[in-house]
Design an enzyme around this catalytic site. Structure first.
Site, PDB file in Angstrom:
ATOM      1  N   ASP A 161       0.849  -1.194   0.000  1.00 15.84           N
ATOM      2  CA  ASP A 161       0.000   0.000   0.000  1.00 15.84           C
ATOM      3  C   ASP A 161       0.881   1.240   0.000  1.00 15.84           C
ATOM      4  OD1 ASP A 161      -2.231  -1.597   0.214  1.00 15.84           O
ATOM      5  OD2 ASP A 161      -2.739  -1.030   2.267  1.00 15.84           O
ATOM      6  N   GLN A 197      -0.751   7.034  -6.357  1.00 12.23           N
ATOM      7  CA  GLN A 197      -1.835   7.931  -5.924  1.00 12.23           C
ATOM      8  C   GLN A 197      -1.990   9.113  -6.893  1.00 12.23           C
ATOM      9  OE1 GLN A 197       0.494   8.540  -2.498  1.00 12.23           O
ATOM     10  NE2 GLN A 197      -0.944   7.586  -1.080  1.00 12.23           N
ATOM     11  N   ARG A 222      -1.849  -0.806  -8.473  1.00 13.02           N
ATOM     12  CA  ARG A 222      -3.173  -0.360  -8.036  1.00 13.02           C
ATOM     13  C   ARG A 222      -3.191   1.171  -8.107  1.00 13.02           C
ATOM     14  NH1 ARG A 222      -3.976  -0.906  -1.951  1.00 13.02           N
ATOM     15  NH2 ARG A 222      -4.207  -3.129  -2.353  1.00 13.02           N
ATOM     16  N   GLY A 277      -5.851   8.673  -3.490  1.00 14.31           N
ATOM     17  CA  GLY A 277      -4.961   9.087  -2.391  1.00 14.31           C
ATOM     18  C   GLY A 277      -5.758   9.449  -1.162  1.00 14.31           C
ATOM     19  N   ALA A 278      -5.340   8.933   0.010  1.00 13.80           N
ATOM     20  CA  ALA A 278      -6.170   9.034   1.210  1.00 13.80           C
ATOM     21  C   ALA A 278      -5.635   9.987   2.277  1.00 13.80           C
ATOM     22  CB  ALA A 278      -6.331   7.645   1.829  1.00 13.80           C
ATOM     23  N   ARG A 328     -10.613   7.178   8.936  1.00 10.44           N
ATOM     24  CA  ARG A 328     -10.187   7.659   7.603  1.00 10.44           C
ATOM     25  C   ARG A 328     -11.302   7.460   6.579  1.00 10.44           C
ATOM     26  NH1 ARG A 328      -5.167   5.585   9.025  1.00 10.44           N
ATOM     27  NH2 ARG A 328      -5.396   3.726   7.743  1.00 10.44           N
ATOM     28  N   ARG A 329     -12.051   6.365   6.737  1.00 11.16           N
ATOM     29  CA  ARG A 329     -13.191   6.138   5.825  1.00 11.16           C
ATOM     30  C   ARG A 329     -14.259   7.199   6.047  1.00 11.16           C
ATOM     31  NH1 ARG A 329      -9.563   3.187   4.744  1.00 11.16           N
ATOM     32  NH2 ARG A 329      -9.263   5.007   3.475  1.00 11.16           N
TER      33      ARG A 329
HETATM   34  C1  FAD Z   1      -9.128  -1.133  -2.660  1.00 11.34           C
HETATM   35  C2  FAD Z   1      -8.598   0.201  -2.239  1.00 11.34           C
HETATM   36  C3  FAD Z   1      -7.277   0.321  -1.834  1.00 11.34           C
HETATM   37  C4  FAD Z   1      -6.765   1.556  -1.471  1.00 11.34           C
HETATM   38  N1  FAD Z   1      -5.419   1.675  -1.156  1.00 11.34           N
HETATM   39  C5  FAD Z   1      -4.917   2.909  -0.890  1.00 11.34           C
HETATM   40  C6  FAD Z   1      -3.520   3.099  -0.666  1.00 11.34           C
HETATM   41  O1  FAD Z   1      -2.707   2.177  -0.690  1.00 11.34           O
HETATM   42  N2  FAD Z   1      -3.076   4.376  -0.411  1.00 11.34           N
HETATM   43  C7  FAD Z   1      -3.933   5.456  -0.385  1.00 11.34           C
HETATM   44  O2  FAD Z   1      -3.491   6.586  -0.180  1.00 11.34           O
HETATM   45  N3  FAD Z   1      -5.261   5.282  -0.579  1.00 11.34           N
HETATM   46  C8  FAD Z   1      -5.771   4.052  -0.821  1.00 11.34           C
HETATM   47  N4  FAD Z   1      -7.121   3.917  -1.040  1.00 11.34           N
HETATM   48  C9  FAD Z   1      -8.033   5.056  -0.751  1.00 11.34           C
HETATM   49  C10 FAD Z   1      -8.167   6.001  -1.934  1.00 11.34           C
HETATM   50  O3  FAD Z   1      -6.962   6.700  -2.122  1.00 11.34           O
HETATM   51  C11 FAD Z   1      -9.299   7.019  -1.696  1.00 11.34           C
HETATM   52  O4  FAD Z   1      -9.012   7.776  -0.555  1.00 11.34           O
HETATM   53  C12 FAD Z   1     -10.675   6.413  -1.526  1.00 11.34           C
HETATM   54  O5  FAD Z   1     -10.860   5.294  -2.343  1.00 11.34           O
HETATM   55  C13 FAD Z   1     -11.755   7.458  -1.835  1.00 11.34           C
HETATM   56  O6  FAD Z   1     -11.660   7.875  -3.175  1.00 11.34           O
HETATM   57  P1  FAD Z   1     -12.656   7.337  -4.326  1.00 11.34           P
HETATM   58  O7  FAD Z   1     -11.865   7.229  -5.565  1.00 11.34           O
HETATM   59  O8  FAD Z   1     -13.262   6.062  -3.865  1.00 11.34           O
HETATM   60  O9  FAD Z   1     -13.790   8.405  -4.489  1.00 11.34           O
HETATM   61  P2  FAD Z   1     -13.986   9.939  -4.008  1.00 11.34           P
HETATM   62  O10 FAD Z   1     -13.357  10.882  -4.961  1.00 11.34           O
HETATM   63  O11 FAD Z   1     -13.639  10.063  -2.566  1.00 11.34           O
HETATM   64  O12 FAD Z   1     -15.542  10.057  -4.159  1.00 11.34           O
HETATM   65  C14 FAD Z   1     -16.203  10.082  -5.433  1.00 11.34           C
HETATM   66  C15 FAD Z   1     -17.576   9.475  -5.319  1.00 11.34           C
HETATM   67  O13 FAD Z   1     -17.443   8.063  -5.083  1.00 11.34           O
HETATM   68  C16 FAD Z   1     -18.438   7.637  -4.171  1.00 11.34           C
HETATM   69  N5  FAD Z   1     -17.774   7.166  -2.939  1.00 11.34           N
HETATM   70  C17 FAD Z   1     -16.539   7.459  -2.530  1.00 11.34           C
HETATM   71  N6  FAD Z   1     -16.229   6.823  -1.405  1.00 11.34           N
HETATM   72  C18 FAD Z   1     -17.321   6.113  -1.085  1.00 11.34           C
HETATM   73  C19 FAD Z   1     -17.648   5.231  -0.033  1.00 11.34           C
HETATM   74  N7  FAD Z   1     -16.775   4.979   0.929  1.00 11.34           N
HETATM   75  N8  FAD Z   1     -18.863   4.667  -0.022  1.00 11.34           N
HETATM   76  C20 FAD Z   1     -19.739   4.915  -0.999  1.00 11.34           C
HETATM   77  N9  FAD Z   1     -19.492   5.740  -2.022  1.00 11.34           N
HETATM   78  C21 FAD Z   1     -18.313   6.322  -2.078  1.00 11.34           C
HETATM   79  C22 FAD Z   1     -19.327   8.815  -3.902  1.00 11.34           C
HETATM   80  O14 FAD Z   1     -20.366   8.813  -4.840  1.00 11.34           O
HETATM   81  C23 FAD Z   1     -18.408   9.985  -4.140  1.00 11.34           C
HETATM   82  O15 FAD Z   1     -19.081  11.149  -4.466  1.00 11.34           O
HETATM   83  C24 FAD Z   1      -7.632   2.694  -1.446  1.00 11.34           C
HETATM   84  C25 FAD Z   1      -8.947   2.565  -1.866  1.00 11.34           C
HETATM   85  C26 FAD Z   1      -9.437   1.357  -2.277  1.00 11.34           C
HETATM   86  C27 FAD Z   1     -10.860   1.269  -2.753  1.00 11.34           C
END
Ligand code: FAD
Length: 305
Positions: free
Chosen positions: A132, A161, A182, A186-187, A286-287
């Site tokens: 990750d 990211q 992957r 970015g989180a 964070r979620r």
């Molecule tokens: C499998 C996986 C692995 C990951 N690994 C990493 C990592 O290694 N490092 C890192 O920095 N980040 C990681 N992330 C987190 C990622 O960087 C984002 O912070 C996170 O996925 C939120 O961005 P998004 O692209 O889902 O959508 P966003 O841009 O946050 O949201 C866009 C739209 O998507 C929908 N949405 C978003 N989140 C949700 C939710 N939780 N439930 C329902 N609908 C939602 C909504 O409609 C929202 O308006 C990972 C995410 C996933 C799914």
């Protein structure tokens, strides 16, 4: 308002006292909703459930920023045991891990040693391990380690990211290793000197990275819950004649279940990120920072027996 609540949940995610209380008393609230339990054993039925529904899994033992070498060795043993159980139980699952859980903040020698033990097992058992990506201060070291190890091991992948300015070049730099990558938005909370701050800029870069990695012919995991990004990837692949076996969608356990099921029905590969461990509190916060509406899960959980 959105930024305020994001910062608030990110602040709570780092509160040690709340973290301790939550890990003691709160697992019932989130088990089977956003995490698979406190141990890999407990997560097995949830992995099997996902596999039955046609989805692959990647498991992650929660808990990062470990500052004690012995704990990193325990972590390493635990990950090797999980890899072995995946093979023994014939689970369709990968393993994800964070380098700060394996000693990145202690010494590079230690994290390299731990990773080599894990990847030796991963290659022997044929189970993919994804490193990750954490915050930007650790990005360079993480990518350097990935590149070094990818030269020696088959079953290792990492994360890029879209919010970081550097990511497009990083992806170019890695292509000769034929990496399984992957892609995420970015989180972490990042400074303007290193990362796009506006959602539209992050989204534009995310589309660019999806196209670049799909074009490379190397395997692409598109990890997002954003339907617009999912739709972009589907259309791009179709237009370019890129087969459904060259990429997969990844989503977090408990989020966008309907979208996950629709994708499976349409013949796309979907992988669910399923965390386990007693250190679930920071992950949960964070979620919530990403999407405060997720608090509905928690409230539902609290009122259930
Ligand atoms: C499998 C996986 C692995 C990951 N690994 C990493 C990592 O290694 N490092 C890192 O920095 N980040 C990681 N992330 C987190 C990622 O960087 C984002 O912070 C996170 O996925 C939120 O961005 P998004 O692209 O889902 O959508 P966003 O841009 O946050 O949201 C866009 C739209 O998507 C929908 N949405 C978003 N989140 C949700 C939710 N939780 N439930 C329902 N609908 C939602 C909504 O409609 C929202 O308006 C990972 C995410 C996933 C799914």
């Amino acid at each position: 308002m959105e930024a305020l609540s994001r910062n608030f949940f990110l602040y709570l995610s780092k509160n040690q006292q709340l973290n301790k209380l939550a890990s003691q008393y709160g697992i019932k609230m989130v088990k089977g909703k956003i995490v698979g339990g406190v141990s890999f054993d407990q997560a097995i039925p949830f992995i099997q459930e996902q596999n039955k529904a046609g989805m692959s899994v990647t498991v992650d033992h929660l808990g990062e920023y470990v500052d004690d070498p012995l704990t990193t060795l325990e972590r390493t043993r635990g990950i090797v045991a999980a890899l072995e159980m995946i093979k023994e139980e014939n689970l369709d699952a990968h393993v994800s891990l964070k380098l700060t859980a394996l000693g990145l903040d202690i010494s590079e020698e230690l994290v390299r040693l731990n990773l080599r033990r894990i990847l030796t097992a991963a290659d022997r058992l044929g189970v993919m391990v994804t490193i990750d990506m954490e915050d930007s201060t650790r990005c360079e070291q993480t990518l350097n380690l990935f590149q070094e190890l990818r030269a020696d091991y088959q079953h290792v992948s990492t994360v890029i990211q879209a919010y970081l300015y550097r990511s497009s070049e990083d992806l170019d730099r890695m292509q000769h290793l034929q990496p399984f990558v992957r892609l995420v938005k970015g989180a972490y909370k990042e400074r303007i000197s290193v990362a796009f701050q506006e959602k539209r800029d992050v989204d534009a870069n995310y589309r660019k990275l999806i196209a670049k990695q799909l074009d490379s012919g190397n395997y692409t995991a598109i990890a997002t819950h954003d339907e617009r990004m999912v739709s972009f990837a589907k259309h791009y692949a179709l237009e370019k004649g890129i087969g459904k076996d060259n990429f997969e969608f990844q989503m977090l356990y408990g989020m966008r279940k309907q979208l996950q099921e629709e994708l499976v029905k349409q013949g796309y590969k979907v992988r669910i990120y399923l965390p386990y461990g007693d250190d679930w509190y920071g992950y949960f916060m964070r979620r919530l920072a990403e999407r405060p509406a997720n608090i509905a899960f928690a409230l539902k959980g609290m009122t259930k027996k």
